[in-house]
Design a protein around this motif. Structure first.
Motif, mmCIF file in Angstrom:
data_model
loop_
_atom_site.group_PDB
_atom_site.id
_atom_site.type_symbol
_atom_site.label_atom_id
_atom_site.label_comp_id
_atom_site.label_asym_id
_atom_site.label_seq_id
_atom_site.Cartn_x
_atom_site.Cartn_y
_atom_site.Cartn_z
ATOM 1 N N ALA A 1 0.825 -1.212 0.000
ATOM 2 C CA ALA A 1 0.000 0.000 0.000
ATOM 3 C C ALA A 1 0.855 1.257 0.000
ATOM 4 O O ALA A 1 0.544 2.216 -0.730
ATOM 5 C CB ALA A 1 -0.949 -0.009 1.194
ATOM 6 N N ASP A 2 1.938 1.290 0.792
ATOM 7 C CA ASP A 2 2.761 2.512 0.837
ATOM 8 C C ASP A 2 3.435 2.767 -0.508
ATOM 9 O O ASP A 2 3.549 3.918 -0.942
ATOM 10 C CB ASP A 2 3.768 2.476 1.983
ATOM 11 N N GLU B 1 1.231 6.691 -6.920
ATOM 12 C CA GLU B 1 0.059 7.468 -7.305
ATOM 13 C C GLU B 1 0.243 8.951 -6.984
ATOM 14 O O GLU B 1 -0.161 9.809 -7.762
ATOM 15 C CB GLU B 1 -1.191 6.901 -6.627
ATOM 16 N N ALA B 2 0.884 9.248 -5.857
ATOM 17 C CA ALA B 2 1.145 10.651 -5.509
ATOM 18 C C ALA B 2 2.036 11.305 -6.560
ATOM 19 O O ALA B 2 1.782 12.433 -6.996
ATOM 20 C CB ALA B 2 1.780 10.756 -4.124
ATOM 21 N N ALA B 3 3.069 10.590 -6.988
ATOM 22 C CA ALA B 3 3.964 11.137 -8.020
ATOM 23 C C ALA B 3 3.189 11.416 -9.309
ATOM 24 O O ALA B 3 3.385 12.457 -9.952
ATOM 25 C CB ALA B 3 5.117 10.177 -8.281
ATOM 26 N N ALA B 4 2.297 10.520 -9.670
ATOM 27 C CA ALA B 4 1.510 10.715 -10.887
ATOM 28 C C ALA B 4 0.534 11.880 -10.740
ATOM 29 O O ALA B 4 0.347 12.670 -11.670
ATOM 30 C CB ALA B 4 0.752 9.433 -11.230
ATOM 31 N N LEU B 5 -0.092 12.017 -9.569
ATOM 32 C CA LEU B 5 -1.031 13.120 -9.343
ATOM 33 C C LEU B 5 -0.329 14.471 -9.395
ATOM 34 O O LEU B 5 -0.893 15.457 -9.863
ATOM 35 C CB LEU B 5 -1.725 12.973 -7.987
ATOM 36 N N LEU B 6 0.896 14.514 -8.897
ATOM 37 C CA LEU B 6 1.634 15.773 -8.814
ATOM 38 C C LEU B 6 2.376 16.122 -10.108
ATOM 39 O O LEU B 6 2.827 17.255 -10.267
ATOM 40 C CB LEU B 6 2.615 15.729 -7.647
ATOM 41 N N ALA B 7 2.487 15.176 -11.001
ATOM 42 C CA ALA B 7 3.167 15.439 -12.273
ATOM 43 C C ALA B 7 2.385 16.503 -13.045
ATOM 44 O O ALA B 7 1.152 16.513 -13.036
ATOM 45 C CB ALA B 7 3.264 14.156 -13.092
ATOM 46 N N ASP B 8 3.102 17.402 -13.657
ATOM 47 C CA ASP B 8 2.508 18.430 -14.521
ATOM 48 C C ASP B 8 1.617 19.426 -13.788
ATOM 49 O O ASP B 8 0.702 19.996 -14.386
ATOM 50 C CB ASP B 8 1.706 17.794 -15.662
ATOM 51 N N GLY C 1 -6.150 7.213 -4.661
ATOM 52 C CA GLY C 1 -6.703 5.898 -4.957
ATOM 53 C C GLY C 1 -7.334 5.263 -3.736
ATOM 54 O O GLY C 1 -7.569 5.918 -2.708
ATOM 55 N N ALA C 2 -7.578 3.986 -3.826
ATOM 56 C CA ALA C 2 -8.269 3.250 -2.764
ATOM 57 C C ALA C 2 -7.513 3.281 -1.437
ATOM 58 O O ALA C 2 -8.123 3.191 -0.371
ATOM 59 C CB ALA C 2 -8.494 1.810 -3.207
ATOM 60 N N ASP C 3 -6.195 3.435 -1.487
ATOM 61 C CA ASP C 3 -5.385 3.463 -0.261
ATOM 62 C C ASP C 3 -5.222 4.872 0.301
ATOM 63 O O ASP C 3 -4.608 5.052 1.343
ATOM 64 C CB ASP C 3 -3.993 2.871 -0.529
ATOM 65 N N GLY C 4 -5.719 5.874 -0.395
ATOM 66 C CA GLY C 4 -5.548 7.253 0.050
ATOM 67 C C GLY C 4 -4.353 7.899 -0.628
ATOM 68 O O GLY C 4 -3.802 7.378 -1.596
ATOM 69 N N HIS C 5 -3.947 9.043 -0.089
ATOM 70 C CA HIS C 5 -2.844 9.810 -0.663
ATOM 71 C C HIS C 5 -1.506 9.393 -0.061
ATOM 72 O O HIS C 5 -1.415 9.077 1.125
ATOM 73 C CB HIS C 5 -3.026 11.310 -0.383
ATOM 74 N N GLY C 6 -0.470 9.482 -0.883
ATOM 75 C CA GLY C 6 0.884 9.295 -0.403
ATOM 76 C C GLY C 6 1.374 10.552 0.295
ATOM 77 O O GLY C 6 0.809 11.644 0.110
ATOM 78 N N PRO C 7 2.436 10.429 1.078
ATOM 79 C CA PRO C 7 2.963 11.576 1.817
ATOM 80 C C PRO C 7 3.326 12.775 0.934
ATOM 81 O O PRO C 7 3.130 13.920 1.339
ATOM 82 C CB PRO C 7 4.199 11.020 2.520
ATOM 83 N N ALA C 8 3.815 12.532 -0.264
ATOM 84 C CA ALA C 8 4.204 13.644 -1.143
ATOM 85 C C ALA C 8 2.992 14.474 -1.548
ATOM 86 O O ALA C 8 3.066 15.704 -1.598
ATOM 87 C CB ALA C 8 4.927 13.119 -2.381
#
Length: 160
Positions: A52-53, A59-66, A109-116
């Motif tokens: 999960a981590d 996913e956080a990296a992808a959300l923050l891209a661009d 996503g289903a696991d929530g947001h990453g720390p970034a």
């Protein structure tokens, strides 16, 4: 100002996508008079990582891209602040007043947001303390963006 939703996962064709698209279309039309040039969605793929981590980090990296330079970033997070629609509208209005080029809403996503993603967010917003599927969060986000723009334009949609 542009408004964007960056979301993990794809909404398949069907009633959920139709409803989200309806609110986004309404938001785009309502926002023009307020200087909102676009209301868009960028979907990113769900991570296939085993842990999960690791999934949340990818996913956080992808959300923050661009992300646009100088963007206001708001993360929908069940541990965030539960605000009312007036405060939600005020966040957008404040950004607009400061000539912020974009407001970007992050849906994990289903696991929530990453720390970034959480660290980059200027605000963390919760739709209450219930756990809500991220597909439903996208519909709620689209509706609240539309509602905020109607509040700011003085439209009677919001009856508080």
């Amino acid at each position: 100002m542009r408004i964007a939703i960056h979301a993990v996962g794809r909404l398949k064709a069907g009633p959920e996508r139709d409803l989200a698209d309806r609110y986004l279309d309404r938001a785009g039309k309502s926002g023009r008079a307020l200087g909102v040039s676009a209301v868009t969605v960028r979907e990113v793929a769900e991570s296939r990582a085993a842990r999960a981590d690791a999934r949340k980090d990818e996913e956080a990296a992808a959300l923050l891209a661009d992300l646009p330079d100088g963007a206001l970033v708001l993360a929908f997070d069940e541990r965030g602040e539960a605000i009312d629609s007036g405060r939600f509208a005020a966040l957008l209005d404040g950004a607009r007043g400061r000539a912020v080029p974009a407001a970007v809403f992050l849906i994990g996503g289903a696991d929530g947001h990453g720390p970034a993603a959480l660290a980059r967010a200027d605000h963390r917003i919760a739709f209450g303390r219930l756990t809500v599927p991220h597909q439903i969060v996208r519909i709620l986000a689209a509706e609240q963006i539309y509602r905020a723009l109607t509040i700011l334009s003085g439209h009677p949609y919001h009856r508080a």
